[in-house]
Each structure stands twice: as structure tokens, then as C-alpha cells.
Write a protein that holds these residues in place. Sequence first.
Motif, PDB file in Angstrom:
ATOM      1  N   GLY A 169      -2.837  12.638  -2.739  1.00  0.00           N
ATOM      2  CA  GLY A 169      -2.062  13.094  -1.592  1.00  0.00           C
ATOM      3  C   GLY A 169      -0.931  12.119  -1.331  1.00  0.00           C
ATOM      4  O   GLY A 169      -0.160  11.775  -2.212  1.00  0.00           O
ATOM      5  N   LYS A 170      -0.852  11.643  -0.080  1.00  0.00           N
ATOM      6  CA  LYS A 170       0.184  10.666   0.271  1.00  0.00           C
ATOM      7  C   LYS A 170      -0.307   9.227   0.121  1.00  0.00           C
ATOM      8  O   LYS A 170       0.444   8.288   0.358  1.00  0.00           O
ATOM      9  CB  LYS A 170       0.640  10.902   1.712  1.00  0.00           C
ATOM     10  N   GLN A 171      -1.565   9.066  -0.267  1.00  0.00           N
ATOM     11  CA  GLN A 171      -2.148   7.740  -0.406  1.00  0.00           C
ATOM     12  C   GLN A 171      -2.041   7.264  -1.859  1.00  0.00           C
ATOM     13  O   GLN A 171      -2.134   8.066  -2.794  1.00  0.00           O
ATOM     14  CB  GLN A 171      -3.626   7.751   0.017  1.00  0.00           C
ATOM     15  N   ILE A 172      -1.855   5.953  -2.025  1.00  0.00           N
ATOM     16  CA  ILE A 172      -1.876   5.379  -3.365  1.00  0.00           C
ATOM     17  C   ILE A 172      -2.863   4.219  -3.381  1.00  0.00           C
ATOM     18  O   ILE A 172      -3.031   3.514  -2.382  1.00  0.00           O
ATOM     19  CB  ILE A 172      -0.480   4.897  -3.819  1.00  0.00           C
ATOM     20  N   GLY A 206       0.779  -1.233   0.000  1.00  0.00           N
ATOM     21  CA  GLY A 206       0.000   0.000   0.000  1.00  0.00           C
ATOM     22  C   GLY A 206       0.805   1.275   0.000  1.00  0.00           C
ATOM     23  O   GLY A 206       0.237   2.360   0.096  1.00  0.00           O
ATOM     24  N   SER A 207       2.135   1.161  -0.113  1.00  0.00           N
ATOM     25  CA  SER A 207       2.940   2.380  -0.167  1.00  0.00           C
ATOM     26  C   SER A 207       4.306   2.072  -0.758  1.00  0.00           C
ATOM     27  O   SER A 207       4.785   0.935  -0.697  1.00  0.00           O
ATOM     28  CB  SER A 207       3.112   2.996   1.222  1.00  0.00           C
TER      29      SER A 207
END
Length: 293
Positions: free
Chosen positions: A52-55, A16-17
Motif C-alpha cells: 500500500g502506502k507503507q514501505i 520510513g518513507s
Amino acid sequence: MDSQQLLTFIAVAESGSFSAASARLHLTQPAISKRIAALEQNVGEQLFDRVGKQIQLSQAGKVLLPHARTIAQNLQAAERALADLTGTVGGTLSIATSHHIGLHRLPPVLSDFSREHPDVVLDLHFLDSEKAMQAVLQGEFDLGVITLPDTLPRQIDSAPIWHDDLCFAVAENHPLAGRRVQLASLTEFQAILPDSSTYTTQRVQQLFDRSRLPLKIHMVTNHLDTIKMMVSIGLGWGVLPRQMLDPDLREVFTQVKPMHRELGAVTHRDRSLSNAGRIFLQLLKSHSQHQRR
């Protein structure tokens, strides 16, 4: 498509990142980003939506992921098959197991195996038995050591290893401690059990359903050691393996047939085990036979 790019894509999708994938693959974050960018250029599609900072996986990423996993599994299978021709015992052995088995059953097996086969990298993951089963079914792990369900998927082979006797347990000062009572007596008190989707709680629920009694679950946790602690301080009754009883706990005896569950190993029928996997499975069985003597 480059295999390293696909493996990186899988790591990012599963973790998830980019940072988590970086730690998992022991690569720098810029290296991870470079591989993903190269793969996106090769397929001509954006594989992740970045908010944002989420993928999150894009639609193209969702389409690619199962194919990428199949390719990675086939590559690993080819590597294992070639290595096994030499009779060597090495490589990585990925195992999914429950917290209870990993803490209370597996340690001596893991210790003996790692001592006898130091060239094998043990990749151990702690998951609920139900999730571990699905992960083995999807080819994510070489084998699982779990609570065996009553019905297995047709693609799964199983090897029962331990017979686990279960009992109703309460704190030593509980009104039902050490008593022989009707099952209905338990309905007067709150239960502390794993989630209703777990094999253990399903067995308990079936027991109460057959007697047409309500099962009042007060608190839920899938960690049996946590349940043991909460039961021991008087927060409710639980169902625990009899081997977990200690001076802080007392068994409640009922008129129903004692419950049990089978703990064992599961493997995918269409995925050949490496030399390391076969030896580990044999070691599991030998430990079980030794304990029964």
C-alpha cells in the motif's frame, strides 16, 4: 554502487518513507525514487517491500543498511580529514541531545558557537539520552550531549560537563511540601517519572530497592518539563534537577543521600572529531568552568 544512491537509501530506510527522505535530502520525490530504482538495479535485489502506502526494508535491504552506513561514515570521515588539513572550521556538526539539556543547558553554547563559526551547519537532534548514546555508538552523530550512565560502552569516550543535583519535588500545597520525612512517606503518594529504562529513573529505583520500598509510578513521560508541570498541579511527586524548582514547587527532604547525575558529552573512540567538533567540545567545557566560578 554510487554514494548518492547509498545516502538516499539510508535516508529512506531511516525515515520510513520516500516523502520524508525527499524533505530530508531536499530532493524531489521522483528523484528519490529514481535513485532507489538505480540502486536496486545495481545490486540486483529489491531493497524495500511496498505494501500500500507503507514501505519496509526487504531482507536484502536489511543486509545492505549497516554496510551503507559504514560507507557513508567513512566518506564523511574522509571529507572531514581533508577539510581539517586546511584548518578550516566548516561542514556539518551532528549532535544528539536530550530535551532537558537542549532546552536548559545548551542554548548559550549553541549561540556562542554559531556566532563564532557561522560556516558550520549545526544538525541538532533531540533524543532520550539512552537513544542518543546508542546513536553515537552506531556512528550516526558526531557527538552526544546527554545524561551520562554509570557504565559506558568501551567504544565511548565521555567528558562530564555539568553536575546536576536532583531532588524530590511536589506542588506547593502538597502534604509533604517542605517537610523532612522518611523515604517511606513517598510511597503513600503516586510518582511521576521518566520511563524505567532512563538513567534517572534507574537511580530512583535503586534508591527505593535499597530501602526495600515499592516505587509506585503513576504516570510516565521522558520530558522533565512535562513532569514539572504535572507535579506543580498536584498530580504526584517527581524527581527533578534542583535548578528547575520555582515558586510552584517545593522540595521534599528525606534521610537518604542526595541524588545527582552527570551531564556531559560522548564521542566514539574510533571516529575522529572534525575541527568543528573539537571546538564545540572545548566550548562546552569552558561554559561549564565559567558556571562553576
